[in-house]
Design an enzyme around this catalytic site. Structure first.
Site, mmCIF file in Angstrom:
data_model
loop_
_atom_site.group_PDB
_atom_site.id
_atom_site.type_symbol
_atom_site.label_atom_id
_atom_site.label_comp_id
_atom_site.label_asym_id
_atom_site.label_seq_id
_atom_site.Cartn_x
_atom_site.Cartn_y
_atom_site.Cartn_z
ATOM 1 N N LYS A 57 0.829 -1.202 0.000
ATOM 2 C CA LYS A 57 0.000 0.000 0.000
ATOM 3 C C LYS A 57 0.867 1.258 0.000
ATOM 4 O O LYS A 57 0.589 2.222 -0.726
ATOM 5 C CB LYS A 57 -0.934 -0.006 1.218
ATOM 6 C CG LYS A 57 -2.004 -1.085 1.168
ATOM 7 C CD LYS A 57 -2.711 -1.227 2.507
ATOM 8 C CE LYS A 57 -3.682 -2.395 2.473
ATOM 9 N NZ LYS A 57 -4.288 -2.689 3.793
ATOM 10 N N GLN A 101 -4.872 -2.100 9.994
ATOM 11 C CA GLN A 101 -4.548 -3.362 9.324
ATOM 12 C C GLN A 101 -4.971 -4.552 10.188
ATOM 13 O O GLN A 101 -4.643 -4.626 11.363
ATOM 14 C CB GLN A 101 -3.041 -3.436 9.034
ATOM 15 C CG GLN A 101 -2.621 -4.645 8.225
ATOM 16 C CD GLN A 101 -3.138 -4.595 6.796
ATOM 17 O OE1 GLN A 101 -3.145 -3.549 6.170
ATOM 18 N NE2 GLN A 101 -3.570 -5.740 6.299
ATOM 19 N N ASP A 124 -11.557 1.841 3.629
ATOM 20 C CA ASP A 124 -11.815 0.415 3.399
ATOM 21 C C ASP A 124 -13.291 0.163 3.088
ATOM 22 O O ASP A 124 -13.644 -0.875 2.539
ATOM 23 C CB ASP A 124 -11.409 -0.408 4.631
ATOM 24 C CG ASP A 124 -9.978 -0.919 4.536
ATOM 25 O OD1 ASP A 124 -9.470 -1.078 3.410
ATOM 26 O OD2 ASP A 124 -9.370 -1.178 5.596
#
Length: 302
Positions: A57, A101, A124
């Site tokens: 990312k 995460q 997300d």
């Protein structure tokens, strides 16, 4: 008569094009508003797989001209301390997207932490307010979950229309199955969600003009599950033993690619299909959040 097999939907090539678009749009946003899109990732502990995902990312974000902040904490961090960190990121004006995460250590309640992320920075797309808006007709969520969004983007950029098509979604997870079904429904597809209790699963799958496989079972979907000419989107990514490889394993999807490509009209490979698109959609969500913030700030100054 020999068949050529399915056309391959190249996720790497499509993702590359999207990253080029993101780079250009990020430069324009910085030029016009002085705003650089920026995301923050919270990494708890030292799991190697999580570190790899975060590094992917970060590399993509920085290559596209985005800001990236990594907040690393020890695995022993308390839930209250982690909540405080999320709150700080929620209130930072220069951060447009926040990711925690997963997975988190067992002593931390993942639901509590994820719900604490501001839905205005939920790149997300998992916050209940965003999923709720996605489920309702006439509502627009601020963010759409990245993997389902990637599936639709692959279909759109491959010239596959959803209007009036039969879509079968194999899997009912909150991360992929349910949101991708809702996205297809909003595009006027007739959607069937299949799962572990579905009776005669192969015959249900054969009804699909577009089949989305997201169950996490290696090569589960066989050739005789797929209608000739159907479009197959394989979301699965599974590691299976392979003694011919140096690593002793290889990655496969939920679809038996070699045999299914003989009957499908179009198909995504694994790797190189949905996977590279997911990070691109994460950055698209971040850019959209930055644009909203910039246009809102501009409006208040007039």
């Amino acid at each position: 008569m020999a068949t050529q097999g399915a056309a391959r939907i190249d996720g790497n090539a499509i993702a590359k094009k999207i990253h080029e678009e993101l780079t250009s749009e990020a430069q324009l946003l910085l030029k016009d508003f002085g705003v650089q899109p920026k995301l923050a990732v919270v990494l708890v502990g030292e799991r190697k797989d999580s570190q790899t995902y975060v590094r992917m990312k970060q590399q993509a974000a920085e290559k596209d001209g985005f800001g990236f902040i990594l907040k690393e904490t020890p695995a022993a961090i308390s839930q209250d301390e982690l909540l405080q960190l999320v709150t700080e990121l929620n209130t930072a004006d220069d951060i447009h997207g926040v990711i925690v995460q997963l997975p988190l250590p067992e002593h931390i309640n993942e639901k509590v932490i994820l719900d604490a992320v501001s839905y205005e920075k939920d790149i997300d797309g998992f916050h209940p307010l965003n999923i709720g808006a996605l489920a309702m007709k006439g509502r627009d969520p601020l963010f759409i979950p990245c993997t389902p969004k990637a599936c639709l983007e692959l279909l759109d950029r491959s010239g596959v229309a959803l209007d009036g098509k039969n879509v079968v979604v194999l899997g009912r997870s909150n991360i992929v199955g349910i949101p991708v079904a809702m996205l297809c429904l909003h595009r006027n597809a007739t959607v069937t969600i299949c799962h572990s209790r579905t009776v005669d699963l192969p015959s249900k799958c054969r009804e699909a003009d577009i089949l989305v496989a997201a169950v996490g079972r290696p090569e589960m979907v066989k050739k005789d599950w797929v209608k000739p000419g159907a479009v197959v989107i394989d979301v699965g990514i599974n590691s299976i033993p392979d003694v011919s490889r140096k690593t002793g394993s290889r990655l496969v999807g939920d679809v038996a690619f070699d045999e299914v490509q003989q009957v499908a009209g179009m198909i995504t490979p694994v790797p190189g299909g949905v996977g590279p698109m997911t990070v691109a959609m994460l950055l698209r969500n971040t850019l959209n959040a930055a644009k909203r913030r910039a246009s809102g700030a501009a409006a208040t100054q007039h």
